[in-house]
Write an enzyme that holds these catalytic residues in place. Structure first.
Site, short mmCIF file in Angstrom:
data_model
loop_
_atom_site.label_atom_id
_atom_site.label_comp_id
_atom_site.label_asym_id
_atom_site.label_seq_id
_atom_site.Cartn_x
_atom_site.Cartn_y
_atom_site.Cartn_z
N GLY A 13 3.09 1.47 -3.11
CA GLY A 13 2.22 1.64 -4.28
C GLY A 13 1.77 3.10 -4.39
N TYR A 43 0.84 -1.20 0.00
CA TYR A 43 0.00 0.00 0.00
C TYR A 43 0.88 1.25 0.00
CZ TYR A 43 -3.72 3.21 1.58
OH TYR A 43 -4.62 4.24 1.70
P1 NAD Z 1 -12.68 1.89 0.14
O1 NAD Z 1 -12.00 0.56 0.18
O2 NAD Z 1 -14.03 2.03 0.73
O3 NAD Z 1 -12.76 2.42 -1.35
C1 NAD Z 1 -11.92 2.03 -2.40
C2 NAD Z 1 -12.77 1.71 -3.60
O4 NAD Z 1 -11.91 1.34 -4.69
C3 NAD Z 1 -13.71 0.53 -3.36
O5 NAD Z 1 -15.00 0.86 -3.83
C4 NAD Z 1 -13.10 -0.60 -4.19
O6 NAD Z 1 -14.03 -1.57 -4.61
C5 NAD Z 1 -12.45 0.16 -5.32
N1 NAD Z 1 -11.34 -0.55 -5.96
C6 NAD Z 1 -10.32 -1.20 -5.36
N2 NAD Z 1 -9.50 -1.73 -6.28
C7 NAD Z 1 -10.02 -1.39 -7.50
C8 NAD Z 1 -9.63 -1.64 -8.84
N3 NAD Z 1 -8.54 -2.36 -9.13
N4 NAD Z 1 -10.41 -1.15 -9.84
C9 NAD Z 1 -11.54 -0.44 -9.56
N5 NAD Z 1 -11.95 -0.17 -8.31
C10 NAD Z 1 -11.19 -0.64 -7.30
O7 NAD Z 1 -11.65 2.91 0.81
P2 NAD Z 1 -11.79 4.48 1.11
O8 NAD Z 1 -11.51 4.66 2.53
O9 NAD Z 1 -13.00 5.04 0.51
O10 NAD Z 1 -10.51 5.01 0.32
C11 NAD Z 1 -10.60 5.69 -0.93
C12 NAD Z 1 -9.23 6.19 -1.33
O11 NAD Z 1 -8.74 7.11 -0.35
C13 NAD Z 1 -8.18 5.08 -1.45
O12 NAD Z 1 -7.38 5.34 -2.58
C14 NAD Z 1 -7.38 5.22 -0.18
O13 NAD Z 1 -6.06 4.78 -0.36
C15 NAD Z 1 -7.45 6.71 0.08
N6 NAD Z 1 -7.26 7.00 1.52
C16 NAD Z 1 -8.24 6.70 2.42
C17 NAD Z 1 -8.01 6.95 3.77
C18 NAD Z 1 -9.06 6.66 4.82
O14 NAD Z 1 -8.78 6.88 6.01
N7 NAD Z 1 -10.22 6.20 4.50
C19 NAD Z 1 -6.78 7.49 4.18
C20 NAD Z 1 -5.81 7.74 3.24
C21 NAD Z 1 -6.06 7.52 1.88
#
Ligand code: NAD
Ligand code: UDP
Length: 311
Positions: free
Chosen positions: A147, A144
């Site tokens: 990446g 993660y």
């Molecule tokens: P989440 O897992 O709910 O959302 C990620 C979404 O991406 C999901 O709907 C999943 O099905 C989709 N996905 C995963 N791999 C995929 C692929 N290969 N092709 C198409 N869709 C794909 O997580 P979230 O908390 O909503 O996070 C959203 C973004 O924000 C992510 O990129 C995450 O790294 C970033 N982020 C989130 C947080 C947090 O605290 N929630 C913190 C830092 C960064």
């Protein structure tokens, strides 16, 4: 009306972003492979003719004429991103190449949802954007962290080499309604354990810290940062600088749910960062934005949501 593509649109943060941008009068395409996202998160938007949901994996090419792209696709909780680490890094790296290629072809502006994890287990506190981080390249969190770091590199190289209009935000721990009940993150775990009167599982001694941002504040900041002039490419931290120990979080959840649950202590996972708190002065110098929602208030909303989804 802008045509906006949101990858990961059926996820926790993505679904809130879709809803907000749709309500602001935009034409939205959400793409998602539903690995951690769910149709339930965006069901209420489905009848709107300006909302399209496409089942697609961003490790594969996608083409659409759009003005803006928000790249959120990537599992975000340690349990989910460690489930298939090779797929996680492919999603970050090949996903970034695909959205950047699309942005280049259609001249769209593209925002990358990066993360505080690029700082690893930080030696600089609070974290400033100029800090390069302390990341283990071969640990269980590396798929993660590295990446996302590589995705940032790709964004900057497409910008320098191909003049792609980029924006990078580094998101700190975010919580709120539509977090998945089983994703293992601390806020959802503690609330569900409390609502079910089960033991509250603190990993380690609970003195590690995190700074928790409510999802509404994040979405507001993302949209405002996307609207800044093209010269503002970031990276910018986005989070709530109020810092809590994990033990304090557990105690707050116990108080707000009035649960009978007791705290238990389990081993700390490998490479678990000891502290995390954003310095948000950079983003605040660029947009009118405040992480205004206090942890207690955001937790109340999140608890109310989880009461509706768990038995
Ligand atoms: P989440 O897992 O709910 O959302 C990620 C979404 O991406 C999901 O709907 C999943 O099905 C989709 N996905 C995963 N791999 C995929 C692929 N290969 N092709 C198409 N869709 C794909 O997580 P979230 O908390 O909503 O996070 C959203 C973004 O924000 C992510 O990129 C995450 O790294 C970033 N982020 C989130 C947080 C947090 O605290 N929630 C913190 C830092 C960064
Ligand atoms: N954590 C915990 N109990 C849990 C889940 C997580 O004590 O049931 C701890 C975890 O070890 C970490 C912090 O809470 O120190 C935040 O974990 P999370 O997985 O939510 O996010 P991240 O580590 O990616 O910030």
């Amino acid at each position: 009306m802008a045509r906006i593509l949101i990858t990961g649109g059926a996820g926790f943060i993505g679904s809130h972003l879709c809803e907000r941008l749709l309500n602001e009068g935009n034409d939205i395409i959400a793409i998602d492979n539903f690995f951690t996202g769910s149709k339930k998160n965006i069901m209420h938007l489905m009848g709107n003719p300006y909302f399209e949901m496409v089942r697609h994996d961003i490790t594969k090419d996608y083409y659409a004429e759009v003005d803006e792209i928000y790249n959120l696709a990537c599992p975000a909780s340690p349990v989910h991103y460690q489930y298939n680490p090779i797929k996680t890094i492919k999603t970050s790296v090949m996903g970034a190449i695909n959205v950047l290629g699309l942005a280049k072809r259609v001249k769209a502006k593209v925002l990358q949802a990066s993360t505080s994890e690029v700082y690893g287990d930080p030696e600089v506190h609070p974290q400033v954007e100029s800090y390069w981080g302390n990341v283990n390249p071969i640990g269980i969190r590396s798929c993660y962290d590295e990446g996302k770091r590589c995705a940032e590199t790709l964004f900057f190289d497409y910008h320098r080499q191909n003049k792609v209009r980029i924006k990078i935000i580094r998101i700190f721990n975010t919580y709120g309604p539509r977090m998945q009940p089983d994703d293992g993150r601390v806020v959802s775990n503690f609330i569900i354990q409390a609502l079910q009167n089960k033991d509250i599982t603190i990993y380690g001694d609970g003195l590690q810290t995190r700074s928790f941002q409510y999802v509404e504040n994040l979405v507001d900041g993302m949209i405002k940062f996307m609207a800044t002039p093209d010269s503002e490419i970031g990276p910018v931290n986005i989070g709530n600088p109020d810092e809590f120990t994990i033990k304090q979080l557990a105690e707050l959840v116990i108080k707000l749910t009035n649960t009978k649950s007791k705290i238990i202590y389990n081993p700390l996972p490998e490479n678990d960062p000891m502290k995390r708190k954003p310095d948000i002065s950079k983003i605040q110098s660029l947009i009118d934005w405040e992480p205004s929602i206090k942890l207690e208030d955001g937790l109340k909303e999140t608890i109310a949501y989880f009461k509706t989804v768990i038995k």
